[in-house]
Design an enzyme around this catalytic site. Structure first.
Site, PDB file in Angstrom:
ATOM      1  N   ASP A  93      -7.246  -3.089  14.661  1.00  0.00           N
ATOM      2  CA  ASP A  93      -8.574  -3.456  14.591  1.00  0.00           C
ATOM      3  C   ASP A  93      -8.712  -4.597  13.335  1.00  0.00           C
ATOM      4  OD1 ASP A  93      -7.653  -2.375  12.013  1.00  0.00           O
ATOM      5  OD2 ASP A  93      -9.068  -0.744  12.055  1.00  0.00           O
TER       6      ASP A  93
ATOM      7  N   HIS B 218      -7.089  -4.819  10.609  1.00  0.00           N
ATOM      8  CA  HIS B 218      -6.958  -4.667   9.014  1.00  0.00           C
ATOM      9  C   HIS B 218      -5.687  -5.073   8.664  1.00  0.00           C
ATOM     10  CE1 HIS B 218      -4.801  -0.518  10.255  1.00  0.00           C
ATOM     11  NE2 HIS B 218      -4.138  -1.171   9.300  1.00  0.00           N
TER      12      HIS B 218
ATOM     13  N   GLU C 185      -9.535  -1.918   5.662  1.00  0.00           N
ATOM     14  CA  GLU C 185     -10.334  -1.767   6.992  1.00  0.00           C
ATOM     15  C   GLU C 185     -11.242  -2.462   7.309  1.00  0.00           C
ATOM     16  OE1 GLU C 185      -8.713   0.165   9.061  1.00  0.00           O
ATOM     17  OE2 GLU C 185      -8.151   2.078   8.175  1.00  0.00           O
TER      18      GLU C 185
ATOM     19  N   ASP D 140       0.875  -1.335   0.021  1.00  0.00           N
ATOM     20  CA  ASP D 140       0.112   0.026  -0.069  1.00  0.00           C
ATOM     21  C   ASP D 140       0.806   1.200  -0.035  1.00  0.00           C
ATOM     22  OD1 ASP D 140       0.967  -0.480   2.679  1.00  0.00           O
ATOM     23  OD2 ASP D 140      -0.873  -0.689   3.487  1.00  0.00           O
TER      24      ASP D 140
END
Ligand code: GLP
Length: 267
Positions: free
Chosen positions: A136, A138, A143, A67
């Site tokens: 979280d 990801h 996400e 990314d």
């Protein structure tokens, strides 16, 4: 999933580097999927040391990063391109023309995403994909709520991710709100996947993706559907796993098998 709980974070990085070096030994022109964030830094340190000792060469490999932030000026020190150059590419014998990240400066980001998918395809896919995990759950910048079949695209970062990554910037206001990220479907096409998690801040996410249900709310849980995933954990990251003793039992049998002892995990 092969769940490996190691004695400390150094052992995690040693084992991760072993996997990369074994692959490059067998296939010097392998295609590596690379990650950013604090977690892989120790692995990159170890790979650089092994390169300096003449134990591994990156001259023929191709790399694709997961990314890149959208909206940072070219050359920004916190861009993932700069991160990779600084921590890995410039410190070993990578050929920069074979090291790829999504290009956030192409005018049409959708075109940048399409091109990135095409480049991965043209390279014959990724042999070994390295991943960290967000608090979280990801992976890359997929996400919670990301389609488990998603491809490379632009994603909005959650407030949690921006807060987690604010430590690299002067203030949270400087953390970009958007990124280009490989999709979960893209990541799942890698031949094998190596996820690293270190520290108690990852314990909940690790428990959720390893032992919880397959759900887009925990993007890393998609890895439950991949046949060749290795998860390297330090004790803190593994601290919430309920089946920990089973994973340790299986791993010991697996190591004996790999060392040539004639026993079988199911025997
Ligand atoms: C970012 C990256 C992820 C990384 C995550 C965790 O969101 N896009 O690839 O896994 O941060 O980073 P860290 O290893 O610093 O906890």
């Amino acid at each position: 999933m092969r769940i490996v709980i190691l004695e400390n974070q150094d052992a995690v990085h040693q084992r991760a580097a072993d996997l990369f070096c074994t692959l490059l030994d067998q296939r010097p022109d392998a295609t590596l999927g690379l990650a950013t964030g604090g977690t892989p830094l120790g692995t990159y340190e170890e790979l650089v040391s092994r390169f300096e000792e003449g134990r591994v060469s990156f001259a023929e490999c191709t790399t694709f990063n997961l990314d890149e932030y959208l909206g940072l000026p070219a050359g920004h020190p916190e861009s993932y391109l700069r991160f990779m150059e600084h921590n890995l590419f410039s410190r070993a014998n990578f050929d920069s023309s074979y090291c790829h990240l999504p290009d956030p400066h192409i005018e049409d980001p959708a075109e940048a995403c399409r091109l990135y998918e095409q480049m991965i395809d043209d390279a014959g896919g990724i042999d070994l994909q390295l991943l960290g995990i967000g608090s979280d759950g990801h992976i890359a910048f997929n996400e919670p709520g990301s389609s488990l079949a998603s491809r490379t695209r632009v994603k909005a970062l959650t407030q949690q991710t921006r807060e987690d990554n604010a430590r690299f910037f002067d203030s949270i206001d400087d953390v970009p709100t958007l990124a280009i990220t490989m999709g979960i479907g893209t990541i799942m096409e890698a031949n094998s996947i190596l996820l690293l998690a270190i520290g108690s801040g990852k314990a909940e996410a690790v428990e959720a993706f390893v032992e919880g249900p397959l759900t887009a709310q925990v993007p890393a849980s998609a890895l439950q559907m991949h046949p060749t995933v290795t998860v390297l954990l330090d004790p803190a990251a593994a601290s919430r796993l309920k089946r920990r003793s089973y994973y340790e039992y299986v791993e010991n049998l697996q190591l004996e098998l790999e060392q040539g002892v004639s026993r079988h995990p199911n025997g």
